[in-house]
Design an enzyme around this catalytic site. Structure first.
Site, PDB file in Angstrom:
ATOM      1  N   HIS A  13      34.359  36.165  31.848  1.00 16.74           N
ATOM      2  CA  HIS A  13      34.252  37.077  30.706  1.00 16.74           C
ATOM      3  C   HIS A  13      33.319  36.456  29.698  1.00 16.74           C
ATOM      4  O   HIS A  13      33.438  35.279  29.385  1.00 16.74           O
ATOM      5  CB  HIS A  13      35.641  37.343  30.121  1.00 16.74           C
ATOM      6  CG  HIS A  13      36.505  38.084  31.089  1.00 16.74           C
ATOM      7  ND1 HIS A  13      37.337  37.422  31.966  1.00 16.74           N
ATOM      8  CD2 HIS A  13      36.595  39.403  31.378  1.00 16.74           C
ATOM      9  CE1 HIS A  13      37.926  38.319  32.744  1.00 16.74           C
ATOM     10  NE2 HIS A  13      37.489  39.526  32.415  1.00 16.74           N
ATOM     11  N   ARG A  16      48.304  41.341  43.042  1.00 16.46           N
ATOM     12  CA  ARG A  16      48.422  42.772  42.770  1.00 16.46           C
ATOM     13  C   ARG A  16      49.292  43.385  43.849  1.00 16.46           C
ATOM     14  O   ARG A  16      49.052  43.167  45.043  1.00 16.46           O
ATOM     15  CB  ARG A  16      47.049  43.463  42.782  1.00 16.46           C
ATOM     16  CG  ARG A  16      46.159  42.986  41.660  1.00 16.46           C
ATOM     17  CD  ARG A  16      44.854  43.745  41.618  1.00 16.46           C
ATOM     18  NE  ARG A  16      43.955  43.096  40.666  1.00 16.46           N
ATOM     19  CZ  ARG A  16      42.682  43.438  40.470  1.00 16.46           C
ATOM     20  NH1 ARG A  16      42.162  44.438  41.165  1.00 16.46           N
ATOM     21  NH2 ARG A  16      41.948  42.807  39.597  1.00 16.46           N
ATOM     22  N   LYS A  71      29.350  50.573  33.084  1.00 19.09           N
ATOM     23  CA  LYS A  71      29.341  49.429  33.996  1.00 19.09           C
ATOM     24  C   LYS A  71      28.257  49.552  35.050  1.00 19.09           C
ATOM     25  O   LYS A  71      27.748  50.645  35.313  1.00 19.09           O
ATOM     26  CB  LYS A  71      30.703  49.263  34.655  1.00 19.09           C
ATOM     27  CG  LYS A  71      31.154  50.470  35.458  1.00 19.09           C
ATOM     28  CD  LYS A  71      32.499  50.194  36.137  1.00 19.09           C
ATOM     29  CE  LYS A  71      32.916  51.353  37.008  1.00 19.09           C
ATOM     30  NZ  LYS A  71      34.097  51.085  37.813  1.00 19.09           N
ATOM     31  N   CYS A  98      41.418  38.857  32.625  1.00 20.49           N
ATOM     32  CA  CYS A  98      40.882  39.216  31.309  1.00 20.49           C
ATOM     33  C   CYS A  98      41.864  38.957  30.164  1.00 20.49           C
ATOM     34  O   CYS A  98      41.486  38.296  29.198  1.00 20.49           O
ATOM     35  CB  CYS A  98      40.342  40.639  31.260  1.00 20.49           C
ATOM     36  SG  CYS A  98      40.586  41.617  32.718  1.00 20.49           S
ATOM     37  N   GLN A 154      39.314  35.731  42.201  1.00 21.46           N
ATOM     38  CA  GLN A 154      38.004  36.305  41.887  1.00 21.46           C
ATOM     39  C   GLN A 154      37.091  35.209  41.359  1.00 21.46           C
ATOM     40  O   GLN A 154      37.559  34.235  40.786  1.00 21.46           O
ATOM     41  CB  GLN A 154      38.134  37.372  40.803  1.00 21.46           C
ATOM     42  CG  GLN A 154      38.858  38.614  41.253  1.00 21.46           C
ATOM     43  CD  GLN A 154      38.910  39.661  40.152  1.00 21.46           C
ATOM     44  OE1 GLN A 154      39.062  39.333  38.990  1.00 21.46           O
ATOM     45  NE2 GLN A 154      38.785  40.913  40.537  1.00 21.46           N
ATOM     46  N   ASP A 196      35.644  35.168  38.700  1.00 22.85           N
ATOM     47  CA  ASP A 196      35.721  35.981  37.499  1.00 22.85           C
ATOM     48  C   ASP A 196      35.059  35.289  36.312  1.00 22.85           C
ATOM     49  O   ASP A 196      35.016  34.067  36.259  1.00 22.85           O
ATOM     50  CB  ASP A 196      37.203  36.188  37.181  1.00 22.85           C
ATOM     51  CG  ASP A 196      37.453  37.474  36.432  1.00 22.85           C
ATOM     52  OD1 ASP A 196      36.480  38.182  36.117  1.00 22.85           O
ATOM     53  OD2 ASP A 196      38.629  37.762  36.157  1.00 22.85           O
ATOM     54  N   HIS A 251      32.843  41.955  31.316  1.00 25.00           N
ATOM     55  CA  HIS A 251      33.591  41.523  32.503  1.00 25.00           C
ATOM     56  C   HIS A 251      32.584  41.447  33.634  1.00 25.00           C
ATOM     57  O   HIS A 251      31.798  42.388  33.816  1.00 25.00           O
ATOM     58  CB  HIS A 251      34.645  42.554  32.914  1.00 25.00           C
ATOM     59  CG  HIS A 251      35.615  42.925  31.835  1.00 25.00           C
ATOM     60  ND1 HIS A 251      36.960  42.671  31.948  1.00 25.00           N
ATOM     61  CD2 HIS A 251      35.445  43.546  30.643  1.00 25.00           C
ATOM     62  CE1 HIS A 251      37.581  43.121  30.876  1.00 25.00           C
ATOM     63  NE2 HIS A 251      36.686  43.668  30.060  1.00 25.00           N
TER      64      HIS A 251
END
Length: 643
Positions: A392, A370, A471, A341, A388, A390, A519
């Site tokens: 946005h 992580r 969410k 992000c 991911q 991922d 997200h």
RNA sequence: GCCGACAUAGCUCAGUCGGUAGAGCAACUGAUUCGUAAUCAGUAGGUCGCCGGUUCAAAUCCGGCUGUCGGCUCCA
């Protein structure tokens, strides 16, 4: 004595003298069979023991050992019985709490020494002795002062603490449950007697923090389960064995998909086969995103701490980040990104945006790191390095609803294609949050109307939203009924704000406005998603995902040249093909292909060479008879098509 | 990070009371050339996770470390 009217679930009304015990009422007015099978009752919606009296007109429902609710009660009974067994065997051990959980129960004890596997065997035997002893459960209502005195005298410090807590909440009385000489403070209900529980199985033990807080003392937790009869227990044990067979760590070895090495804990090495699955999913998702209005970008993996200070990670997430020392400054001023992000927000800021640009959807499959706690790593489901699917989405507030709908439709398409069923969870504003109520009303309203518009059933998780926005989490149910949280969709008003990334766009009114960030992920992480797919398919992937789609088996060595040319032909068409040239019998090679769960095994012998044909066999054993190569290619094209 | 268990050949595992390791599969070699779930024979493969201690002697007993597993904690 006056009578009360008791309404049964089917609407039948029966009269009984006021104060009649539920058990007696059932035996006398319904039937001794039900009375014998009964475990607990629901009286006007409240779960109660069968020994409770019926004082006024009420609706009554009886739960027998056939109902899941009764099994839950029996497992709570079992927790009490195990605690009793532990205190019989190991005097001085203090009790804390012992709820029933999915699949069983646990009980937490305070004790200097942890339980050994031998201890657990003894405890299980002792617990089942208590079951055999058929001790009735007795409920007793007492003043809190009396309870505190009782537990203090017993040296049960944790119980005293719990009672004090509920006193602080205003309770004046509480209930004790006894069986034999053993007593616990408990809300109930419980079954009629220990014998009703059937059979208790201790499954494992572990440490657990008092009240789940790692600053508190470590307790010894014993996990177990209980069933009304041994047959049900055996069936459960067998099912557990089956589940172990499809464990992705086991299949990962058997099918040669990935490895781990102590030098890189929590990071997978992907074999050519595992990489094939990874790449197939990655390409699939990339195409899906590009086809649905996303653009793909790549951003750096390593960032100066300045970024993390803006994003808030430096304060809130630092211990989970891998810090990198700058060799000039000798300071740990850099970090590998744990999420995409912040870098996407930077990217958004590279140029001025018009309202015409929105929604702007950035898709990225970069590697993330992580630093997860060492003790929490496990297989591919909890790793330190992963990617991911991922994205946005930067949009105007009035576009949230439409973007939600688009996302949910995309996610639905993906999960359906893979045979995964799911339940959306709608997490609303938490007690501690940023932004005013009007903002939250708008954001939650947008998510809700999108879900309603799609006619999706969802569960509500009030107060479980992120601090920056509500969410949707998507819990996926795999083929053996386990649930995993994979997809997520989060509304973020915080990141674009002035003191964060200060993101803007120029509106139709020629003034600056702030976009909203959404997200979202469908797979979650590729690593975890592959783990779930391995277990979901039990390693037998659909053809488009199968690491090897076709394997060639020759009847005799003289067919090898033909097989080699076939392999090249199919490989040239883009399929993943193998030819086993080892000097084994055809039968042995077929067996191996089946164990590797390869979708198609092509047998070639004299007949096939002569007719330019193949004899395909599907995974599972279906023999498709000899067919021309061109016909098989058509079949393969259909079966290996990406959904 | 915390509690516990575990770590022997590429894989699955055996190894008794402390006396420096064994099987099956896989690999390799040779023979076999076979029509839909295991052909036969042979060969090779291990500082018993790493470091230290006890002992005449350690895969085995003790301690530390690393990793894995089951939980706890955490999980934007």
């Amino acid at each position: 004595m006056s009578n009360v009217t008791i309404t049964l679930p089917d609407g039948t009304k029966k009269e009984a003298p006021a104060g009649v015990k539920i058990a007696d009422f059932v035996k006398d007015s319904i039937g001794p069979g039900l009375a014998k099978a009964a475990v607990f009752a629901r009286l006007d919606g409240q779960d109660v023991d069968l020994t409770r009296p019926i004082e006024k007109d009420a609706a009554l429902q009886i739960f027998t050992s056939k109902s899941p609710e009764a099994l839950e009660v029996a497992r709570h009974d079992a927790a009490h019985i195990v605690a009793d067994a532990v205190q019989r065997l190991y005097p001085g051990t203090q009790v804390t709490i012992g709820p029933s959980i999915e699949d069983g129960f646990y009980y937490d004890f305070f004790r200097e020494k942890p339980f050994t596997p031998e201890d657990l065997e003894k405890i299980e035997a002792e617990a089942n002795k208590i079951v055999q002893a058929d001790l009735p459960f007795r409920r007793e209502e007492v003043q809190v002062a009396e309870a505190i005195a009782l537990f203090e005298k017993m040296g049960e410090k944790f119980k005293v603490e719990i009672v004090n807590d509920i006193v602080a909440k205003g309770a004046k009385t509480l209930t004790l449950y006894r069986h034999g000489d053993w007593v616990d403070f408990c809300l109930g209900p419980h079954g009629p007697s220990t014998a009703k529980v059937g059979v208790i199985k201790i499954t494992k033990s572990s440490g657990a923090y008092w009240r789940g807080d790692h600053r508190n003392p470590m307790l010894q937790r014993i996990y177990g389960t209980a069933f009304f009869d041994k047959k049900a227990l055996d069936a459960w044990l067998k099912q557990r064995e089956e589940a172990e067979k499809r464990d992705h760590r086991r299949l990962g070895k058997e099918l040669d998909l990935f490895h781990f090495h102590p030098f890189a804990p929590g990071s997978a090495f992907w074999t050519p086969k595992g990489t094939a699955i990874y790449t197939a999913l990655s390409s699939y998702m990339r195409k899906l995103c590009l086809d649905n209005g996303y653009v793909e970008i790549k951003t750096p993996l390593l960032y100066n701490k300045g970024l993390w200070e803006i994003s808030g990670h430096w304060g809130k997430y630092k211990e989970n980040m891998f810090l990198v020392e700058d060799s000039d400054t000798k300071e740990h001023d850099f970090s590998l990104k744990p999420m995409n992000c912040p870098s996407h927000h930077l990217f958004y800021g590279f140029k001025k945006h018009s309202y015409r640009d929105l929604p702007l959807r950035f898709h990225t499959q970069d590697v993330l790191h992580r630093n997860e706690a060492a003790g929490s790593l496990g297989g591919l489901t909890r790793v330190r390095q992963f990617a991911q699917d991922d994205a946005h989405i930067y949009c105007r507030e009035d576009q949230i609803a439409d973007e939600t709908k688009r996302f949910v439709q995309l996610l639905d398409k993906v999960y359906n294609a893979l045979g995964l069923t799911y339940v959306p969870k709608f997490a609303t504003r938490p007690p501690q949050r940023l932004g005013d109520d009007a903002l939250w009303d708008k954001a939650e309203g947008a998510l809700k109307s999108a879900l309603d518009g799609l006619g999706l059933k969802y569960e509500l998780k009030p107060g479980d939203g992120a601090f920056y926005g509500p969410k949707l989490d998507f819990d996926v149910c795999d083929s053996i009924g386990r649930r995993w949280q994979l997809g997520t969709f989060q509304v973020d008003y915080l990141a674009p704000s002035k003191d964060r990334f200060d993101l803007t766009y120029i509106g139709e009114d020629n003034a600056e406005h702030r976009p909203v960030v959404l997200h979202r992920a469908i797979f979650g992480s590729f690593e975890r998603f592959i783990a779930i797919l391995i277990e979901h398919f039990s390693g037998a992937f659909p053809c488009w995902l199968a690491p090897v789609q076709v394997t060639l088996v020759t009847v005799a060595d003289r067919h090898l040249d033909y097989a080699r040319s076939l392999k090249e032909k199919l490989r040239g068409l883009g399929y993943r093909v193998e030819l086993d040239e080892r000097g084994m019998t055809m039968q042995a090679k077929i067996r191996e292909a089946q164990l590797q769960k390869i979708p198609f095994t092509l047998v070639v012998g004299d007949k096939e060479v002569e007719q330019q044909a193949v004899a395909p066999r599907r995974y599972g054993g279906e023999d498709l008879k000899t067919m021309p190569v061109t016909q098989f290619v058509e079949l393969l094209q259909k079966e290996a098509a990406v959904p």
